[in-house]
Design a protein around this motif. Structure first.
Motif, mmCIF file in Angstrom:
data_model
loop_
_atom_site.group_PDB
_atom_site.id
_atom_site.type_symbol
_atom_site.label_atom_id
_atom_site.label_comp_id
_atom_site.label_asym_id
_atom_site.label_seq_id
_atom_site.Cartn_x
_atom_site.Cartn_y
_atom_site.Cartn_z
ATOM 1 N N ALA A 169 0.453 -1.284 -0.026
ATOM 2 C CA ALA A 169 0.316 -0.181 -0.175
ATOM 3 C C ALA A 169 1.058 1.420 -0.093
ATOM 4 N N LYS A 170 2.236 1.600 0.529
ATOM 5 C CA LYS A 170 2.513 2.399 1.075
ATOM 6 C C LYS A 170 3.845 2.827 -0.559
ATOM 7 N N ALA A 171 4.012 1.853 -1.176
ATOM 8 C CA ALA A 171 4.976 1.424 -2.027
ATOM 9 C C ALA A 171 4.083 2.320 -3.104
ATOM 10 N N CYS A 172 2.476 2.001 -2.864
ATOM 11 C CA CYS A 172 2.244 3.011 -4.298
ATOM 12 C C CYS A 172 1.156 4.134 -4.557
ATOM 13 N N VAL A 173 1.404 4.427 -2.942
ATOM 14 C CA VAL A 173 1.171 5.838 -2.672
ATOM 15 C C VAL A 173 1.240 6.391 -3.581
ATOM 16 N N ASP A 174 0.609 7.512 -3.778
ATOM 17 C CA ASP A 174 1.385 8.890 -4.999
ATOM 18 C C ASP A 174 2.577 9.595 -4.259
ATOM 19 N N VAL A 175 3.676 9.809 -5.173
ATOM 20 C CA VAL A 175 5.099 9.964 -4.936
ATOM 21 C C VAL A 175 4.339 11.884 -4.405
ATOM 22 N N ARG A 203 14.208 16.047 1.963
ATOM 23 C CA ARG A 203 12.810 15.900 1.742
ATOM 24 C C ARG A 203 12.706 17.015 0.985
ATOM 25 N N ASN A 204 13.147 18.156 -0.007
ATOM 26 C CA ASN A 204 12.682 18.581 -1.299
ATOM 27 C C ASN A 204 12.543 17.842 -2.606
ATOM 28 N N ARG A 205 13.410 17.342 -2.401
ATOM 29 C CA ARG A 205 13.842 16.389 -3.925
ATOM 30 C C ARG A 205 12.145 16.325 -4.014
ATOM 31 N N SER A 206 12.279 15.716 -5.203
ATOM 32 C CA SER A 206 11.672 15.402 -5.946
ATOM 33 C C SER A 206 11.666 14.379 -6.043
ATOM 34 N N VAL A 207 10.298 13.345 -5.458
ATOM 35 C CA VAL A 207 10.702 11.209 -5.313
ATOM 36 C C VAL A 207 10.244 11.057 -6.528
ATOM 37 N N PRO A 208 11.262 9.803 -6.953
ATOM 38 C CA PRO A 208 10.881 9.548 -8.421
ATOM 39 C C PRO A 208 9.533 8.303 -7.740
ATOM 40 N N LYS A 209 9.517 8.093 -8.833
ATOM 41 C CA LYS A 209 8.346 6.473 -8.834
ATOM 42 C C LYS A 209 8.254 5.810 -8.071
ATOM 43 N N ALA A 235 -2.193 -2.587 -9.110
ATOM 44 C CA ALA A 235 -2.124 -2.292 -10.983
ATOM 45 C C ALA A 235 -1.312 -0.346 -11.062
ATOM 46 N N ILE A 236 -0.970 -0.473 -10.026
ATOM 47 C CA ILE A 236 -0.574 1.695 -9.425
ATOM 48 C C ILE A 236 0.446 1.612 -10.554
ATOM 49 N N HIS A 237 1.821 1.203 -10.474
ATOM 50 C CA HIS A 237 3.017 1.107 -11.046
ATOM 51 C C HIS A 237 2.754 1.048 -12.440
ATOM 52 N N SER A 238 3.522 1.313 -13.046
ATOM 53 C CA SER A 238 3.749 1.324 -14.484
ATOM 54 C C SER A 238 4.710 -0.505 -14.829
ATOM 55 N N GLU A 240 7.604 -0.511 -16.653
ATOM 56 C CA GLU A 240 8.649 -0.659 -16.306
ATOM 57 C C GLU A 240 9.469 -0.125 -14.691
ATOM 58 N N VAL A 241 8.522 0.355 -14.316
ATOM 59 C CA VAL A 241 8.371 0.596 -12.856
ATOM 60 C C VAL A 241 8.850 -0.738 -12.198
ATOM 61 N N ILE A 242 7.611 -1.954 -12.975
ATOM 62 C CA ILE A 242 8.056 -3.321 -11.695
ATOM 63 C C ILE A 242 9.655 -3.621 -12.769
ATOM 64 N N GLY A 243 9.961 -3.225 -13.621
ATOM 65 C CA GLY A 243 11.430 -4.305 -14.152
ATOM 66 C C GLY A 243 11.740 -3.106 -13.420
ATOM 67 N N GLU A 244 11.737 -2.127 -13.461
ATOM 68 C CA GLU A 244 12.998 -1.521 -12.269
ATOM 69 C C GLU A 244 13.551 -2.365 -11.283
ATOM 70 N N ALA A 245 12.492 -2.360 -11.080
ATOM 71 C CA ALA A 245 12.106 -3.388 -9.176
ATOM 72 C C ALA A 245 13.013 -4.421 -9.039
ATOM 73 N N LEU A 246 12.953 -5.050 -10.191
ATOM 74 C CA LEU A 246 12.900 -6.656 -10.920
ATOM 75 C C LEU A 246 14.966 -6.577 -10.510
ATOM 76 N N LYS A 247 15.388 -5.929 -11.309
ATOM 77 C CA LYS A 247 16.649 -5.184 -11.711
ATOM 78 C C LYS A 247 17.295 -5.116 -10.775
#
Length: 614
Positions: A169-175, A203-209, A235-238, A240-247
């Motif tokens: 749930a936290k991984a899928c929260v709006d960035v 904290r001020n940096r933009s947070v990536p997906k 079904a929140i993340h694309s 590509e994001v799942i692929g980056e996680a596996l990599k």
């Protein structure tokens, strides 16, 4: 880190050696609790008032041992029991992410429920988990890691499932709602680039997906699989994001993976991790890089996976083969193979790539009649040319293998012969490399491999090299010389005479595709010219050389042509009577000073590097 303090009394537990714990009190202890090798000398009243299990054990004990019980199978061992015992005494204990699961399982074992006493330990821990731990990203991951050693009870108590749900749930929260401090320990922080880093800056940096990717790499593969699978179901993340996680997980958890190799004794570990990563791969094409897929394929080969997993990866690689590099394709052959590289797997990848251009769509019409409609190819010309360039470079590398059969080389080259190359320089380099490394092949085999090339599509530099290349059949050298003279005439504005039939056939033959040229008969290859036909070509070449000079063919090429035409040996073998046929087998020593761009290029070193999320 979240924590919870229980009790208010000072801790009076003391140790006597390594195998004894007791409570310093005025009252003598009246019960001994054995937990493994450690004996706890305690008092019945505080323990039995909160533990239903100890009540049963003491009640059921008989004889001399009625004041001694054994609970060596308690989850969490002595440390977890000690926390529970201190809670019974009202002593101060601290519950945190590292010990909460062990304490919860021990409390369950001891039966510390509300039915025994209100406000008992199980109730307090459950409140702490739901109100604090499961609301914290870091703590949820830590807790989930600790559940492994407490199976199956941690699963039965649903601690694992609650942790997984909380993390997903936290991984899928709006960035926009993510506190960057979640990932403050991530790689590639500002200080690596010479930028001042502080908590406010983070904290001020933009947070990536994919801010959550690196943190999940701490999980064991079984738990990681369940977390990522749960994230995907939301079904929140694309893809590509799942692929980056596996990599990221593969690079972190598999030693040597980034370099495409397995360290000794790591095969079993690779099997368990790679198998699950392949299972988790998104179906969408391009969700992971082709380079990453090829590394997975190498791992499946080295770790001796089954054909099913290997086939799945080959199919995915073939769907995006244009992204690969030559170094990626250099897959070592399995044990017991004579060849250096796994050429068959590459052939299957090319097949999958070409299949994308041959999609047939089945449509239903009136009644139950089915019609097959051929759709136009979906591959772009750029993709096709990239694959041709890739295979030409791959052929040049595998040609260095002295055990590579000629048939495998030709079959792979012919697979992409239907894709028109603007130039055949790279293919020429691959053919020349094979001839160089396999000097013992027969005359017929030399002819067959050289038919892969279209001499008319060689650059000036490639022609210069070919003219002086004794590894090539003499027929090919003459053909190259002829076309270079034709090009010279075209560039100077001259016109060629009405050439004899055999010369015209030589010209027309070069325009055929590699596939059709390969089908030529030996007689067509060895067609010869009469002395009169040769004289016409000789006179035309001489006039071009005088009129055009260096605008056409290089002086070295002209001298080479002159020498060849005057050579009685070559003339006798190639251009004398029609009944005679011959070949100049050549030597293996021809090298051209002007062929620097054609000579063997060293393999580009792998650009693999350890993945880090930005």
């Amino acid at each position: 880190m979240k924590f919870m303090k229980l009790g208010s009394k000072s801790d009076s537990f003391q140790t006597d050696g390594n195998s004894m714990r007791y409570v310093a009190a005025e009252l003598a202890t009246d019960i001994i609790v054995n937990v493994g090798d450690i004996k706890f000398y305690l008092h019945k009243f505080p323990l039995l008032s909160k533990s239903g299990q100890l009540q049963k054990l003491v009640t059921s004990a008989n004889g001399e041992n009625s004041d001694e019980v054994d609970i060596s199978d308690i989850p969490g061992g002595p440390s977890a029991f000690e926390i529970c015992a201190k809670f019974c005494y009202g002593m101060t204990v601290t519950i945190n992410a590292y010990n909460v699961v062990a304490t919860r399982c021990a409390a369950e074992y001891l039966g510390m429920h509300e039915t025994v006493e209100k406000g008992n330990l199980i109730y307090k821990i459950d409140v702490f988990l739901s109100s604090s731990i499961f609301r914290s990203w870091k703590d949820s991951i830590i807790v989930l890691q600790t559940t492994r050693s407490l199976l199956p009870l941690s699963e039965e108590l649903e601690v694992i499932s609650h942790c997984i749900d909380a993390i997903a749930a936290k991984a899928c929260v709006d960035v926009s709602k993510v506190d960057w401090s979640y990932s403050y320990n991530r790689k590639n922080l500002p200080e690596e680039n010479g930028i001042d880093s502080n908590l406010n800056g983070l904290r001020n940096r933009s947070v990536p997906k994919d801010w959550w990717v690196e943190d999940l790499c701490e999980l064991e593969i079984g738990l990681y699989k369940r977390v990522v699978a749960t994230i995907r179901t939301k079904a929140i993340h694309s893809d590509e994001v799942i692929g980056e996680a596996l990599k990221a997980y593969a690079y972190r958890r598999l030693p040597g993976f980034s370099k495409g190799m397995i360290q000794s004794g790591q095969a079993a570990k690779y099997r368990s991790i790679v198998d699950i990563i392949v299972w988790l791969l998104p179906a969408e094409r391009g969700s992971v890089s082709c380079s990453f897929l090829l590394k997975l394929l190498k791992a499946t080969i080295y770790a001796d996976f089954g054909d099913t997993t290997k086939g799945q990866l080959i199919k995915k690689i073939g769907q995006q083969l244009e992204e690969a590099s030559v170094n990626d394709l250099l897959i070592r052959a399995g044990e017991g193979e004579n060849m250096m590289y796994d050429v068959d797997s590459v052939k299957k990848m090319v097949e999958e790539f070409l299949v994308r251009d041959q999609i047939a769509e089945i449509e239903s019409e009136e009644g139950h009649e089915v019609q097959e409609i051929r759709k136009p190819g979906i591959l772009s010309d750029a993709s096709k040319l990239m694959v041709v360039k890739l295979i030409d470079g791959y052929l040049a590398e595998i040609a260095k293998d002295p055990n590579l059969p000629l048939l495998k080389f030709i079959e792979l080259a012919e697979m992409v012969s239907g894709i028109s190359r603007p130039a055949h320089d790279a293919l020429y380099r691959a053919v020349d490399m094979y001839l160089k490394e396999h000097p013992g092949i027969s005359k017929g085999e030399r002819k067959r491999i050289c038919k892969l090339m279209d001499c008319k599509k060689l650059s000036v530099d490639a022609c210069m090299h070919a003219m002086q290349n004794d590894r090539l059949p003499s027929r090919v050298v003459v053909q190259v010389l002829f076309f270079e003279q034709v090009r010279a005439a075209a560039s100077s504005g001259s016109s060629t005479p009405d050439l004899p039939k055999s010369i015209r056939d030589l010209n027309n033959g070069s325009q055929r595709s590699s596939r059709s040229t390969t089908a030529n008969t030996e007689e067509d290859w060895d067609a010869v010219a009469t002395a009169e036909e040769l004289k016409a070509l000789k006179e035309e070449v001489a006039s071009l050389r005088l009129a055009n000079g260096r605008n056409g063919v290089d002086k070295a090429a002209s001298n080479k042509l002159k020498g060849m035409l005057k050579s009685k040996k070559i003339f006798t073998k190639l251009w004398s009577s029609k009944g005679e046929k011959g070949e100049n087998s050549g030597s293996d020593s021809s090298e051209s000073p002007g062929s620097a761009n054609i000579e063997e290029a060293k393999s580009t070193p792998s650009r693999n590097r350890r993945y880090s999320v930005s």
